[in-house]
Design a protein around this motif. Structure first.
Motif, mmCIF file in Angstrom:
data_model
loop_
_atom_site.group_PDB
_atom_site.id
_atom_site.type_symbol
_atom_site.label_atom_id
_atom_site.label_comp_id
_atom_site.label_asym_id
_atom_site.label_seq_id
_atom_site.Cartn_x
_atom_site.Cartn_y
_atom_site.Cartn_z
ATOM 1 N N PHE A 93 0.836 -1.203 0.000
ATOM 2 C CA PHE A 93 0.000 0.000 0.000
ATOM 3 C C PHE A 93 0.868 1.249 0.000
ATOM 4 C CE2 PHE A 93 -2.285 3.329 2.331
ATOM 5 C CZ PHE A 93 -3.445 3.409 1.586
ATOM 6 N N ARG A 94 1.898 1.283 0.833
ATOM 7 C CA ARG A 94 2.771 2.459 0.884
ATOM 8 C C ARG A 94 3.480 2.693 -0.442
ATOM 9 N NH1 ARG A 94 6.640 1.076 4.872
ATOM 10 N NH2 ARG A 94 7.944 0.229 3.230
ATOM 11 N N ASP A 95 3.963 1.624 -1.075
ATOM 12 C CA ASP A 95 4.675 1.779 -2.353
ATOM 13 C C ASP A 95 3.748 2.312 -3.440
ATOM 14 O OD1 ASP A 95 6.892 0.821 -1.066
ATOM 15 O OD2 ASP A 95 6.706 -1.233 -1.840
ATOM 16 N N ASN A 96 2.514 1.839 -3.478
ATOM 17 C CA ASN A 96 1.586 2.320 -4.503
ATOM 18 C C ASN A 96 1.172 3.758 -4.253
ATOM 19 O OD1 ASN A 96 0.647 0.066 -6.503
ATOM 20 N ND2 ASN A 96 0.783 -0.949 -4.529
ATOM 21 N N VAL A 97 0.991 4.141 -2.994
ATOM 22 C CA VAL A 97 0.658 5.535 -2.702
ATOM 23 C C VAL A 97 1.805 6.456 -3.112
ATOM 24 C CG1 VAL A 97 0.247 7.162 -0.811
ATOM 25 C CG2 VAL A 97 -0.990 5.006 -0.875
ATOM 26 N N LEU A 98 3.039 6.039 -2.864
ATOM 27 C CA LEU A 98 4.177 6.875 -3.212
ATOM 28 C C LEU A 98 4.372 6.992 -4.723
ATOM 29 C CD1 LEU A 98 6.771 5.646 -0.546
ATOM 30 C CD2 LEU A 98 5.607 7.847 -0.593
ATOM 31 N N SER A 122 -10.527 8.695 -5.363
ATOM 32 C CA SER A 122 -9.537 9.629 -5.913
ATOM 33 C C SER A 122 -8.750 8.990 -7.044
ATOM 34 C CB SER A 122 -8.597 10.088 -4.803
ATOM 35 O OG SER A 122 -9.293 10.739 -3.768
ATOM 36 N N VAL A 123 -8.363 7.727 -6.860
ATOM 37 C CA VAL A 123 -7.604 7.037 -7.906
ATOM 38 C C VAL A 123 -8.457 6.844 -9.155
ATOM 39 C CG1 VAL A 123 -6.472 4.871 -8.488
ATOM 40 C CG2 VAL A 123 -6.050 5.917 -6.279
ATOM 41 N N THR A 127 -5.990 3.697 -24.983
ATOM 42 C CA THR A 127 -6.132 4.460 -23.744
ATOM 43 C C THR A 127 -5.585 3.645 -22.590
ATOM 44 O OG1 THR A 127 -8.350 3.577 -23.401
ATOM 45 C CG2 THR A 127 -8.172 5.676 -24.565
ATOM 46 N N ALA A 128 -5.172 4.339 -21.560
ATOM 47 C CA ALA A 128 -4.627 3.671 -20.382
ATOM 48 C C ALA A 128 -5.764 3.044 -19.578
ATOM 49 C CB ALA A 128 -3.864 4.677 -19.522
ATOM 50 N N SER A 129 -5.554 1.831 -19.109
ATOM 51 C CA SER A 129 -6.565 1.130 -18.323
ATOM 52 C C SER A 129 -6.621 1.708 -16.917
ATOM 53 C CB SER A 129 -6.246 -0.365 -18.260
ATOM 54 O OG SER A 129 -4.986 -0.553 -17.653
ATOM 55 N N PRO A 130 -7.799 1.711 -16.283
ATOM 56 C CA PRO A 130 -7.899 2.245 -14.914
ATOM 57 C C PRO A 130 -6.994 1.481 -13.957
ATOM 58 C CG PRO A 130 -10.076 1.919 -15.868
ATOM 59 C CD PRO A 130 -9.092 1.296 -16.808
ATOM 60 N N ASN A 131 -6.435 2.210 -12.995
ATOM 61 C CA ASN A 131 -5.525 1.595 -12.035
ATOM 62 C C ASN A 131 -6.316 0.847 -10.970
ATOM 63 O OD1 ASN A 131 -3.327 1.182 -10.162
ATOM 64 N ND2 ASN A 131 -2.273 2.769 -11.323
ATOM 65 N N LYS A 132 -5.930 -0.419 -10.718
ATOM 66 C CA LYS A 132 -6.671 -1.282 -9.793
ATOM 67 C C LYS A 132 -5.810 -1.728 -8.614
ATOM 68 C CE LYS A 132 -10.459 -1.506 -12.268
ATOM 69 N NZ LYS A 132 -11.743 -0.943 -11.790
ATOM 70 N N LEU A 139 -5.444 -0.554 -5.508
ATOM 71 C CA LEU A 139 -6.116 -0.599 -4.216
ATOM 72 C C LEU A 139 -7.134 -1.734 -4.166
ATOM 73 C CD1 LEU A 139 -6.427 0.707 -1.459
ATOM 74 C CD2 LEU A 139 -8.165 2.201 -2.418
ATOM 75 N N SER A 140 -7.826 -1.969 -5.283
ATOM 76 C CA SER A 140 -8.782 -3.084 -5.325
ATOM 77 C C SER A 140 -8.068 -4.423 -5.193
ATOM 78 C CB SER A 140 -9.582 -3.035 -6.625
ATOM 79 O OG SER A 140 -10.292 -1.817 -6.726
ATOM 80 N N ASP A 141 -6.894 -4.541 -5.805
ATOM 81 C CA ASP A 141 -6.152 -5.794 -5.705
ATOM 82 C C ASP A 141 -5.647 -6.049 -4.291
ATOM 83 O OD1 ASP A 141 -6.579 -6.181 -8.370
ATOM 84 O OD2 ASP A 141 -4.657 -5.335 -9.002
ATOM 85 N N LEU A 142 -5.392 -5.000 -3.527
ATOM 86 C CA LEU A 142 -4.839 -5.174 -2.189
ATOM 87 C C LEU A 142 -5.918 -5.433 -1.146
ATOM 88 C CD1 LEU A 142 -2.075 -2.402 -2.095
ATOM 89 C CD2 LEU A 142 -1.775 -4.850 -2.404
ATOM 90 N N PHE A 143 -6.900 -4.530 -1.046
ATOM 91 C CA PHE A 143 -7.851 -4.576 0.063
ATOM 92 C C PHE A 143 -9.232 -5.100 -0.330
ATOM 93 C CE2 PHE A 143 -4.796 -1.638 1.890
ATOM 94 C CZ PHE A 143 -4.818 -1.974 3.229
ATOM 95 N N GLU A 144 -9.563 -5.079 -1.587
ATOM 96 C CA GLU A 144 -10.935 -5.386 -1.972
ATOM 97 C C GLU A 144 -11.147 -6.883 -2.165
ATOM 98 O OE1 GLU A 144 -13.945 -4.470 -5.679
ATOM 99 O OE2 GLU A 144 -12.603 -2.872 -4.998
ATOM 100 N N GLY A 145 -12.186 -7.401 -1.551
ATOM 101 C CA GLY A 145 -12.638 -8.766 -1.764
ATOM 102 C C GLY A 145 -14.080 -8.768 -2.218
ATOM 103 N N THR A 146 -14.610 -9.953 -2.469
ATOM 104 C CA THR A 146 -15.978 -10.081 -2.961
ATOM 105 C C THR A 146 -16.749 -11.036 -2.070
ATOM 106 O OG1 THR A 146 -15.233 -9.718 -5.225
ATOM 107 C CG2 THR A 146 -17.430 -10.651 -4.924
ATOM 108 N N LEU A 147 -17.891 -10.555 -1.564
ATOM 109 C CA LEU A 147 -18.803 -11.371 -0.773
ATOM 110 C C LEU A 147 -19.956 -11.839 -1.647
ATOM 111 C CD1 LEU A 147 -19.216 -9.611 2.699
ATOM 112 C CD2 LEU A 147 -18.320 -11.881 2.281
ATOM 113 N N THR A 148 -20.352 -13.083 -1.484
ATOM 114 C CA THR A 148 -21.481 -13.651 -2.216
ATOM 115 C C THR A 148 -22.580 -14.013 -1.226
ATOM 116 O OG1 THR A 148 -20.048 -14.525 -3.938
ATOM 117 C CG2 THR A 148 -22.230 -15.485 -3.757
#
Length: 733
Positions: free
Chosen positions: A77-82, A231-232, A275-280, A282-291
């Motif tokens: 997370f810190r590396d991606n924010v920086l 923001s991202v 075009t550049a693809s949206p940056n994911k 934060l989703s890859d780090l913290f986001e999960g999926t509930l069913t």
């Protein structure tokens, strides 16, 4: 807070600046544990992993400080924010710090969160004698350590914003990025951060954090992660729109130039604009999926609904664990009475079963323990002091049936601890595992190293009202865990050897010593203790009498060894006792020697018997192997004889005088010496008479001379169907 963390002793008075040489006088300040840890830390890295800064508390901002520390020591997370959208220039950061407004201490804040000044000028000390106004401070208390951290410094004044350097509007993400960059760029390894601009931005956009009341750390974590995600995504859409506009303008310019040069009409390109693809990230780090699975009990129809989550909240039970809470999180729930489910297949409200499962696991799992529960009796929130055990390593069993990686292993790396009796007051601290320096305690301005066992003090059953509130787990592997355990074992072993020199041999001698009572000791033992003196002769086997009774051991009678007065005891009696003692000692040594000799003899005999049994087993194995080899050789010889007979039969059939002499090519095709197996079902002669006119009959359809011999030969070939031998081609002509 003080009652719990005040028990941890620390040897320091006034904290000197890091890297300074301590004075040689006896009153010199002793370095803090963190400074002692960093003295031999090596060169400073530029990734910020070896920086340990506390955060200034502005009255009620401990919730913010603890969450920010946990996110900073989350390395991905810190590396991606920086690095998003790009890393700032150190010169621009230095310039922003130089032009920043002056730092305002919390004591002069006007927002109602100011700390009361300590000293004679306070209202509590007014009218008291001077000698009673200033009480000696406890140098082991957290308050004293925080004051010394502010005095020592350095203090990073974060009253500026640098969002213009990476072309983004100022929000919580840009303030967070400014804070991380200030720590990484700073040349000191320790200090205090004053995040005044970050708190100002937080309160500007969120009204619930403007008051001086006690705030919830989990709510702040949820708000911060969602704000960073928005923001991202907004910045990505902005960059994509800008790229599309640039591509369209460049395409129009190229089209105009082409029209002028060629004078013909040109059509737009069919290919899409890249075009550049949206940056994911934060989703890859913290986001999960509930069913959410709901099964109608009437028609058995199952409906699913997916929803993302950035942190997982679980209910608590008394005397349970995190694994048990997660298992209960995924248990089936009945929807009946007022909570019936509207089934689209049935077209009405029906009873149903509902279950929550995790469909996609995040790389960083933020686990929120619901310590605060609303009670209808009290009409307010109440803190639950349930004992909930959390492990160092976690697998989400029974909650990830259909997930991509259901056996993913997580490692605990940060804990947010709430200290207090209720949800409306208290204090937050963070216990974090760093990459190089192990576990550290972050209590606002104070940072201290702690032991690994200190992490297990917040199950909810310890004194001091300290309970784990948010657990941060990150994915790991079995190899990484084993490597860490090996490193810890080596460090612990070296420490034990260093601390235990001169103690281990003594301990081993005491363990191997046989507790016996000597006659000298028995003389001074009153009462029943003297009766155990006869046990000294138990090693000597008593002799049997002719009538079969055991002879009484030749030890002195208990009455003879009773202690007598030193005045009555003469030299002759002393000499007699000494002689008896020496004889007993001699007999005891002889018995011990005989016992050792007998034990050695038994050991030698057992070893001989063991070797004999092993030799017999080896001999039996060799005999069994030779028998199997002989049987294999006999089978090979029988197979070879059968092959020779079959070859002779084939040659006889080939050179039969009744058959017409075939040509060289037909004879080569009809010969069975080219085959390596016996007859198969496909090679049997055809029974259809029309097959006689075929020019090339099967190679195995050669008529036999004698029918009985042919049938016998076929039976032998059927037995040796799976024997494979190389045929001999030497006799073909």
């Amino acid at each position: 807070m003080s009652s719990f963390f005040g028990k941890r002793k620390s040897q320091h008075a006034a904290t000197p600046a890091l890297g300074t040489t301590p004075a040689k006088n006896p009153n010199a300040p002793v370095p803090t544990p963190l400074e002692r840890m960093l003295m031999n830390a090596g060169p400073i890295r530029n990734d910020g992993s070896d920086k340990f800064f506390g955060m200034e508390n502005f009255g009620n901002t401990c919730y913010c400080n603890s969450i920010l520390q946990c996110l900073y020591y989350s390395v991905p997370f810190r590396d991606n924010v920086l690095s998003y959208p790009r890393r700032s220039n150190p010169e621009s950061v230095a310039q922003a710090q130089a032009n920043a407004p002056a730092r305002v201490p919390p004591t002069s804040q006007a927002n109602g969160n100011a700390k009361k000044p300590q000293g004679p000028s306070s209202a509590r000390n007014a009218g008291t004698p001077p000698n009673q106004q200033q009480k000696p401070e406890d140098k082991d208390s957290p308050e004293y350590k925080k004051k010394q951290a502010l005095i020592t410094g350095p203090i990073l004044n974060m009253s500026y914003e640098n969002s213009a350097d990476y072309e983004m509007p100022e929000d919580l993400f840009t303030s967070l990025k400014d804070l991380f960059e200030a720590v990484v760029v700073n040349q000191s390894r320790s200090g205090v951060i004053s995040p005044s601009r970050f708190l100002e931005t937080l309160r500007k956009g969120n009204e619930m954090f403007r008051s001086a009341m006690h705030q919830d750390a989990h709510e702040f974590l949820n708000l911060l992660l969602n704000t960073v995600l928005e923001s991202v995504e907004t910045q990505d859409r902005k960059l994509i729109a800008q790229q599309k506009a640039d591509a369209a303008s460049s395409e129009s310019e190229d089209t105009d130039i082409a029209k002028v040069e060629s004078g013909t009409v040109s059509f737009p390109s069919v290919l899409p604009v890249p075009t550049a693809s949206p940056n994911k990230w934060l989703s890859d780090l913290f986001e999960g999926t509930l069913t959410s699975e709901t099964r109608c009990l009437t028609c058995e129809n199952v409906s699913q609904r997916d929803e993302p989550f950035l942190d997982l909240s679980v209910d608590l039970e008394q005397h349970s664990s995190v694994t048990a809470c997660l298992r209960r999180f995924s248990e089936e729930e009945m929807l009946c009475e007022r909570n019936k489910f509207h089934c689209d297949n049935c077209g009405g409200l029906q009873e149903a079963e509902k279950r929550m499962k995790i469909k996609r696991l995040p790389k960083i799992l933020a686990l929120h323990l619901k310590r605060f529960k609303y009670t209808e009796d009290l009409q307010r929130l109440q803190k639950l002091f349930h004992k909930v055990v959390y492990p160092y390593h976690l697998r989400l069993f029974n909650t990830t049936d259909d997930a991509e990686d259901p056996d993913r292993l997580y490692e605990l790396y940060a804990i947010v601890v709430h200290i207090g009796g209720g949800p409306y007051h208290g204090h937050y601290v963070a216990v974090i595992k760093t990459q190089d320096r192990g576990w550290l305690l972050f209590d606002d301005e104070m940072v201290e190293p702690v032991d690994r066992s200190f992490v297990l003090n917040f199950f909810g059953d310890q004194a001091g009202l300290a309970c784990a509130y948010v657990l941060f787990y990150q994915e790991t592997t079995i190899e990484a865990i084993r490597q860490e355990q090996r490193n810890e074992g080596k460090a612990r072993m070296s420490q034990d050897v260093t601390n235990g020199l001169g103690v281990m041999p003594k301990h081993s001698n005491e363990m191997n010593r046989v507790p016996t009572i000597s006659p000298i000791t028995s003389l001074t033992m009153p009462g029943e203790a003297a009766q155990y003196a006869a046990l000294d002769h138990a090693a000597t086997a008593p002799q049997l009498k002719t009538n079969g009774h055991v002879e009484t051991p030749s030890s002195p009678h208990l009455a003879a060894i009773r202690p007598t007065s030193p005045i009555v005891q003469s030299k002759k009696e002393k000499a007699k006792e000494e002689k008896v003692r020496k004889e007993e000692e001699k007999a005891r040594k002889a018995a011990e020697k005989q016992f050792e000799k007998q034990a050695e003899k038994e050991r030698v005999e057992n070893e001989k018997q063991r070797r004999k049994d092993l030799a017999n087993k080896l001999q039996d194995a060799h005999k069994r192997q030779e028998a199997e080899l002989r049987a294999a050789l006999e089978a090979s010889k029988a197979s070879k004889a059968d092959e020779d007979r079959r070859n002779a039969l084939e040659r006889a059939e080939t050179y039969s005088p009744t058959s017409s002499s075939p040509s060289g090519l037909d004879r080569f095709k009809r010969s069975k010496s080219l085959r390596f197996g016996s007859l198969t079902k496909k090679d049997k002669p055809r029974s259809n008479p029309s097959d006689e006119n075929v020019s090339e009959p099967p190679s195995d359809s050669v008529p036999s001379i004698n029918p009985n011999e042919s049938e016998t030969q076929k039976e032998k070939e059927k037995k040796n169907r799976f024997s494979i031998r190389k045929k001999s081609f030497g006799k073909l002509t």
